[in-house]
Design a protein around this motif. Structure first.
Motif, PDB file in Angstrom:
ATOM      1  N   THR A 137       0.712  -1.215  -0.124  1.00 25.38           N
ATOM      2  CA  THR A 137      -0.082   0.079   0.039  1.00 25.38           C
ATOM      3  C   THR A 137       0.850   1.456   0.206  1.00 25.38           C
ATOM      4  O   THR A 137       0.615   2.008  -0.702  1.00 25.38           O
ATOM      5  N   LEU A 138       1.911   1.127   0.796  1.00 25.36           N
ATOM      6  CA  LEU A 138       2.791   2.472   0.851  1.00 25.36           C
ATOM      7  C   LEU A 138       3.495   2.738  -0.394  1.00 25.36           C
ATOM      8  O   LEU A 138       3.462   3.797  -0.947  1.00 25.36           O
ATOM      9  N   THR A 139       3.648   1.743  -1.396  1.00 21.99           N
ATOM     10  CA  THR A 139       4.065   1.995  -2.643  1.00 21.99           C
ATOM     11  C   THR A 139       3.400   2.438  -3.541  1.00 21.99           C
ATOM     12  O   THR A 139       3.479   3.342  -4.573  1.00 21.99           O
ATOM     13  N   LEU A 140       2.013   2.033  -3.312  1.00 23.47           N
ATOM     14  CA  LEU A 140       0.801   2.394  -4.172  1.00 23.47           C
ATOM     15  C   LEU A 140       0.570   3.769  -3.936  1.00 23.47           C
ATOM     16  O   LEU A 140       0.080   4.623  -4.678  1.00 23.47           O
ATOM     17  N   LEU A 141       0.682   4.072  -2.537  1.00 26.09           N
ATOM     18  CA  LEU A 141       0.449   5.718  -2.203  1.00 26.09           C
ATOM     19  C   LEU A 141       1.395   6.664  -2.843  1.00 26.09           C
ATOM     20  O   LEU A 141       1.208   7.653  -3.383  1.00 26.09           O
ATOM     21  N   PHE A 142       2.819   6.079  -2.798  1.00 26.75           N
ATOM     22  CA  PHE A 142       3.760   6.838  -3.467  1.00 26.75           C
ATOM     23  C   PHE A 142       3.539   7.145  -5.155  1.00 26.75           C
ATOM     24  O   PHE A 142       3.733   8.064  -5.596  1.00 26.75           O
ATOM     25  N   LEU A 143       3.060   5.834  -5.615  1.00 29.87           N
ATOM     26  CA  LEU A 143       2.930   5.965  -7.000  1.00 29.87           C
ATOM     27  C   LEU A 143       1.687   6.909  -7.476  1.00 29.87           C
ATOM     28  O   LEU A 143       1.908   7.622  -8.493  1.00 29.87           O
ATOM     29  N   CYS A 144       0.925   7.023  -6.599  1.00 31.67           N
ATOM     30  CA  CYS A 144      -0.637   7.784  -6.974  1.00 31.67           C
ATOM     31  C   CYS A 144      -0.123   9.352  -6.789  1.00 31.67           C
ATOM     32  O   CYS A 144      -0.804  10.193  -7.298  1.00 31.67           O
ATOM     33  N   CYS A 145       0.951   9.646  -5.888  1.00 32.22           N
ATOM     34  CA  CYS A 145       1.485  10.930  -5.697  1.00 32.22           C
ATOM     35  C   CYS A 145       2.640  11.239  -6.568  1.00 32.22           C
ATOM     36  O   CYS A 145       3.773  12.054  -6.261  1.00 32.22           O
ATOM     37  N   HIS A 146       2.840  10.598  -7.789  1.00 23.88           N
ATOM     38  CA  HIS A 146       3.932  10.855  -8.778  1.00 23.88           C
ATOM     39  C   HIS A 146       4.128  12.369  -9.211  1.00 23.88           C
ATOM     40  O   HIS A 146       2.812  12.962  -9.364  1.00 23.88           O
ATOM     41  N   LEU A 182      -6.429  10.007  -7.591  1.00 17.29           N
ATOM     42  CA  LEU A 182      -6.150   9.040  -7.959  1.00 17.29           C
ATOM     43  C   LEU A 182      -5.685   8.307  -6.753  1.00 17.29           C
ATOM     44  O   LEU A 182      -6.020   6.937  -6.388  1.00 17.29           O
ATOM     45  N   THR A 183      -5.391   8.798  -5.629  1.00 19.14           N
ATOM     46  CA  THR A 183      -5.228   8.429  -4.311  1.00 19.14           C
ATOM     47  C   THR A 183      -6.375   7.957  -3.760  1.00 19.14           C
ATOM     48  O   THR A 183      -6.595   6.864  -3.283  1.00 19.14           O
ATOM     49  N   LEU A 184      -7.647   8.637  -3.946  1.00 17.85           N
ATOM     50  CA  LEU A 184      -8.929   8.267  -3.359  1.00 17.85           C
ATOM     51  C   LEU A 184      -9.438   7.102  -4.130  1.00 17.85           C
ATOM     52  O   LEU A 184     -10.283   6.415  -3.499  1.00 17.85           O
TER      53      LEU A 184
END
Length: 431
Positions: free
Chosen positions: A109-118, A129-131
């Motif tokens: 999930t952390l990796t996904l959060l970082f990806l969404c805040c590219h 995208l985060t939501l």
């Protein structure tokens, strides 16, 4: 054994980003992976309330989503080469690859959060995208939250995914300076989501409880993944200490109730205790940062028995440090209220005169709102009425507008001066 539908929905929302992260790490393809996860969630939402939650719900979802993804690969003629690669892998997507952690021990999930805040994405796209990907909100829910037509939001989210794909980003955690910068973006996005939920910038409701709750949930998750990061801890503390006052902020008809008029017995003492413990830990173990400072200020407000017993001098000092550390006119706006509580309204108004030279806030409705409150306290009712009206014209929040217009209407030569602390919640979004 059957399961309560609400319990299943809560579990699926928590597991969704983990399953999406697992598929992205293994297969890539953001859009196809998300479609597969959505199908798996739908299957679970239909079956689990009747059949019961499986012993390994995350593994169940990952397996079903992985099979859906393989089916999608097979259905696209242009992806024959990728189909061969997928077919050559272990058919059970829950099995670890060489050198990988087992899914039970690995949370992406952390990796996904970082990806969404590219950094290639705009802030609006990062939020959407985060939501969608991490928060599990539908496109329709996000569109309603931000008063945007659903097709427009769908295009925004789709373009965000395409933009990430075009950058060639790998599904890995950034390292070094890149990670530090990306984490700042992640925290900022979560803070923006919370603020929009706690004090909606437009519309006929003061709060968007769904957004505030989702921001807290995601920040809790981030804190669980990064428990030693002071900024993360500070942000979670800030959200909890601020949200603790939620129930007392509005009246029976949704009208705004300023802090000095709130029934403090309705404040959530459990959240206050948790927030105080978190900010104490953050201030003890990490260097000062904006979120830790704001949380410390919020703690002083929440622990005070009344407005008169609030430690305004300490609050003033903390705002001074915050202004030096992270220059922002909103911090100055709040400090003007603290100074007014210590040295009188004219001292606060003098600080507002200095702020008025800053183009970022010179004509902001919150500056007019604070000025109106301090002018009212100083006894200048005519000037206060004028600035209440200017503030009301400047806000797009109908609840704030009604509050400000009511304050203006109540002003009359015989009206007693008001307490300047009204300005804290109606004049600034910072807790």
């Amino acid at each position: 054994m059957s399961a309560d539908r609400a319990t299943v929905e809560d579990l699926l929302r928590a597991l969704a980003p983990q399953v999406l992260g697992a598929l992205l790490r293994r297969h890539g393809q953001f859009e196809l992976s998300e479609d597969a996860v959505q199908e798996a969630l739908l299957a679970a939402a239909t079956r689990w309330p009747v059949e019961g939650v499986p012993d390994n719900p995350r593994g169940w979802l990952t397996t079903v989503a992985g099979r859906r993804l393989v089916d999608q690969f097979r259905s696209e003629q242009a992806r024959r080469r990728r189909e061969d690669e997928v077919a050559a892998q272990d058919p059970d997507p829950t099995s670890p690859g060489p050198g990988e952690d087992t899914p039970a021990n690995r949370d992406d999930t952390l990796t996904l959060l970082f990806l969404c805040c590219h950094p290639a994405l705009s802030p609006a796209s990062q939020i959407a995208l985060t939501l969608r990907a991490v928060g599990g909100l539908t496109t329709a829910e996000i569109a309603r939250a931000y008063f945007v037509p659903e097709p427009t939001m769908a295009v925004r989210i789709s373009r965000a995914k395409q933009r990430i794909r075009a950058t060639g980003s790998e599904f890995i955690l950034p390292v070094g300076q890149d990670r530090a910068e990306r984490l700042r973006s992640v925290l900022h996005i979560l803070y923006v989501i919370f603020n929009e939920g706690y004090t909606a910038s437009s519309g006929d409701r003061l709060r968007r409880d769904d957004l505030a709750a989702e921001a807290i949930r995601l920040t809790r998750l981030l804190h669980r993944l990064l428990p030693d990061d002071g900024a993360v801890t500070g942000l979670l503390a800030l959200m909890l200490l601020t949200d603790a006052r939620r129930a007392a902020r509005t009246g029976p008809h949704g009208e705004l109730i300023p802090l000095d008029e709130q029934d403090r017995s309705r404040w959530d003492r459990g959240r206050i205790a948790e927030g105080v413990a978190l900010v104490t830990d953050a201030l003890t173990r990490s260097s000062l940062g904006p979120y830790q400072l704001q949380a410390a200020i919020a703690a002083l407000h929440d622990e005070a028995p009344s407005i008169g017993e609030t430690d305004w001098r300490q609050i003033n000092t903390l705002y001074k440090i915050l202004e030096r550390l992270s220059p922002n006119p909103m911090a100055g706006l709040n400090r003007a209220v603290a100074v007014a509580m210590i040295d009188g309204p004219r001292a606060g108004l003098a600080l507002l005169d200095e702020l008025a030279a800053d183009d970022r806030i010179a004509d902001h409705h919150r500056l007019h709102a604070v000025r109106a409150h301090l002018l009212e306290t100083a006894g200048d009712q005519a000037a206060a009425r004028e600035h209440y009206h200017r503030a009301a014209r400047g806000t797009t929040s109908l609840t704030e507008r009604r509050y400000l217009e009511t304050r203006a209407a109540r002003l009359a030569p015989s009206s007693p001066p008001a307490d300047p602390y009204h300005a804290i919640r109606s004049g600034s979004r910072r807790p």
